[in-house]
Design a protein around this motif. Sequence first.
Motif, PDB file in Angstrom:
ATOM      1  N   VAL A  92      -5.907  11.590  -0.569  1.00  0.00           N
ATOM      2  CA  VAL A  92      -5.819  10.400   0.274  1.00  0.00           C
ATOM      3  C   VAL A  92      -4.700   9.524  -0.278  1.00  0.00           C
ATOM      4  O   VAL A  92      -4.792   9.012  -1.395  1.00  0.00           O
ATOM      5  N   ILE A  93      -3.632   9.358   0.502  1.00  0.00           N
ATOM      6  CA  ILE A  93      -2.419   8.685   0.032  1.00  0.00           C
ATOM      7  C   ILE A  93      -2.453   7.190   0.341  1.00  0.00           C
ATOM      8  O   ILE A  93      -2.724   6.778   1.468  1.00  0.00           O
ATOM      9  N   ASN A  94      -2.121   6.407  -0.671  1.00  0.00           N
ATOM     10  CA  ASN A  94      -1.835   4.979  -0.506  1.00  0.00           C
ATOM     11  C   ASN A  94      -0.502   4.728  -1.210  1.00  0.00           C
ATOM     12  O   ASN A  94      -0.456   4.318  -2.366  1.00  0.00           O
ATOM     13  N   SER A  95       0.590   5.028  -0.495  1.00  0.00           N
ATOM     14  CA  SER A  95       1.933   4.896  -1.065  1.00  0.00           C
ATOM     15  C   SER A  95       2.447   3.486  -0.844  1.00  0.00           C
ATOM     16  O   SER A  95       2.294   2.927   0.240  1.00  0.00           O
ATOM     17  N   THR A 119      -4.518  13.089   3.925  1.00  0.00           N
ATOM     18  CA  THR A 119      -4.633  11.991   4.866  1.00  0.00           C
ATOM     19  C   THR A 119      -4.170  10.722   4.179  1.00  0.00           C
ATOM     20  O   THR A 119      -3.674  10.759   3.045  1.00  0.00           O
ATOM     21  N   VAL A 120      -4.301   9.581   4.846  1.00  0.00           N
ATOM     22  CA  VAL A 120      -3.910   8.311   4.241  1.00  0.00           C
ATOM     23  C   VAL A 120      -5.095   7.355   4.270  1.00  0.00           C
ATOM     24  O   VAL A 120      -5.979   7.448   5.127  1.00  0.00           O
ATOM     25  N   GLY A 121      -5.104   6.425   3.325  1.00  0.00           N
ATOM     26  CA  GLY A 121      -6.164   5.437   3.257  1.00  0.00           C
ATOM     27  C   GLY A 121      -6.113   4.703   1.930  1.00  0.00           C
ATOM     28  O   GLY A 121      -5.429   5.129   0.994  1.00  0.00           O
ATOM     29  N   VAL A 122      -6.815   3.619   1.858  1.00  0.00           N
ATOM     30  CA  VAL A 122      -6.922   2.845   0.623  1.00  0.00           C
ATOM     31  C   VAL A 122      -8.286   3.130   0.006  1.00  0.00           C
ATOM     32  O   VAL A 122      -9.321   2.988   0.674  1.00  0.00           O
ATOM     33  N   VAL A 155      -3.749   0.768   7.514  1.00  0.00           N
ATOM     34  CA  VAL A 155      -3.097   1.376   6.351  1.00  0.00           C
ATOM     35  C   VAL A 155      -1.679   1.783   6.746  1.00  0.00           C
ATOM     36  O   VAL A 155      -1.457   2.334   7.819  1.00  0.00           O
ATOM     37  N   VAL A 156      -0.708   1.492   5.878  1.00  0.00           N
ATOM     38  CA  VAL A 156       0.694   1.812   6.152  1.00  0.00           C
ATOM     39  C   VAL A 156       1.062   3.125   5.469  1.00  0.00           C
ATOM     40  O   VAL A 156       0.812   3.311   4.275  1.00  0.00           O
ATOM     41  N   CYS A 157       1.647   4.038   6.237  1.00  0.00           N
ATOM     42  CA  CYS A 157       2.194   5.282   5.691  1.00  0.00           C
ATOM     43  C   CYS A 157       3.707   5.202   5.819  1.00  0.00           C
ATOM     44  O   CYS A 157       4.252   5.293   6.922  1.00  0.00           O
ATOM     45  N   PRO A 175      -7.016   6.502  13.048  1.00  0.00           N
ATOM     46  CA  PRO A 175      -6.645   5.579  14.123  1.00  0.00           C
ATOM     47  C   PRO A 175      -6.477   4.171  13.575  1.00  0.00           C
ATOM     48  O   PRO A 175      -7.261   3.720  12.735  1.00  0.00           O
ATOM     49  N   GLY A 176      -5.442   3.490  14.008  1.00  0.00           N
ATOM     50  CA  GLY A 176      -5.199   2.130  13.522  1.00  0.00           C
ATOM     51  C   GLY A 176      -4.310   2.064  12.306  1.00  0.00           C
ATOM     52  O   GLY A 176      -3.945   0.967  11.859  1.00  0.00           O
ATOM     53  N   SER A 177      -3.946   3.223  11.734  1.00  0.00           N
ATOM     54  CA  SER A 177      -2.983   3.205  10.627  1.00  0.00           C
ATOM     55  C   SER A 177      -1.575   3.109  11.197  1.00  0.00           C
ATOM     56  O   SER A 177      -1.357   3.259  12.400  1.00  0.00           O
ATOM     57  N   HIS A 178      -0.593   2.846  10.340  1.00  0.00           N
ATOM     58  CA  HIS A 178       0.772   2.576  10.783  1.00  0.00           C
ATOM     59  C   HIS A 178       1.754   3.470  10.027  1.00  0.00           C
ATOM     60  O   HIS A 178       1.794   3.451   8.793  1.00  0.00           O
ATOM     61  N   VAL A 179       2.528   4.253  10.767  1.00  0.00           N
ATOM     62  CA  VAL A 179       3.589   5.062  10.178  1.00  0.00           C
ATOM     63  C   VAL A 179       4.887   4.280  10.320  1.00  0.00           C
ATOM     64  O   VAL A 179       5.372   4.057  11.434  1.00  0.00           O
ATOM     65  N   VAL A 180       5.431   3.829   9.201  1.00  0.00           N
ATOM     66  CA  VAL A 180       6.606   2.950   9.207  1.00  0.00           C
ATOM     67  C   VAL A 180       7.741   3.632   8.457  1.00  0.00           C
ATOM     68  O   VAL A 180       7.610   3.962   7.269  1.00  0.00           O
TER      69      VAL A 180
END
Length: 254
Positions: A92-95, A119-122, A155-157, A175-180
Amino acid sequence: MSRYFRQGIILGIALLAGGMTQDLAQAQTRPPIGGIGQAPDAMIFYVAHGGPDACGPGCSDWIAAEGAIQFDTFKRIIAILDRQADRKLPVVINSRGQSNLNVAASIGRILRDRSIDVTVGVTLVEACNGKTEADCFALKRPGGPLDAKEKVSDVVCDLACVMMLAGGVHRSLPPGSHVVVTGMSIHNRLAPNVSAEARENLSVKFADQFRKYLTEMGVEPGLIDNADSNATNGHAVEIPEAEWNRLHLVTPSI
């Protein structure tokens, strides 16, 4: 291990992605980890344990990856994967912060070779409640397991996160995360005075390598074109959720 290293690092020169600033205060208070010259918020990895389905259907344990990807981060992901060799825990990535894209791609290859889901998350560690960032870091540094839960909303990826995410056998974005996607810049931590001509040539070289990497991982390589454009105009672009499937940032549900 050396073959991952050779794929992205050339004489200490790296292509960096500018990260989001939301965790700046945390980066200033958390102790550094790793070798000489290591950034204070360099990425760490630890095992987290939650309740039933805490990290997805049938998943209660995961590897938390949090911080900025630095020149030696690949060593730590290999170390924790080796310690968990008897089970394939999802990562689980929190970059956050300015990350080394070369190493991020190398980590992606490691994750693919190990057949790891990403996946991504805090990750919110229960024992960190009420503690300073330094004390919390001391709890995480041994590698866990630590009782925790995931925060998956807002969560920002960033681009470094995308490079890691691409290596997952199964990739998901809550859902609701952000790929920036932000711009990229050349940096040599051993000799910072890289000429403008060398920067341009290396930027082209690395961008081509990243397009090839994303293609091999099954992700649309046009993401790098967005990063090239952002490097020119200084903007950050969010990839809308409606585009995630088309770009193959996520894999079909299993």
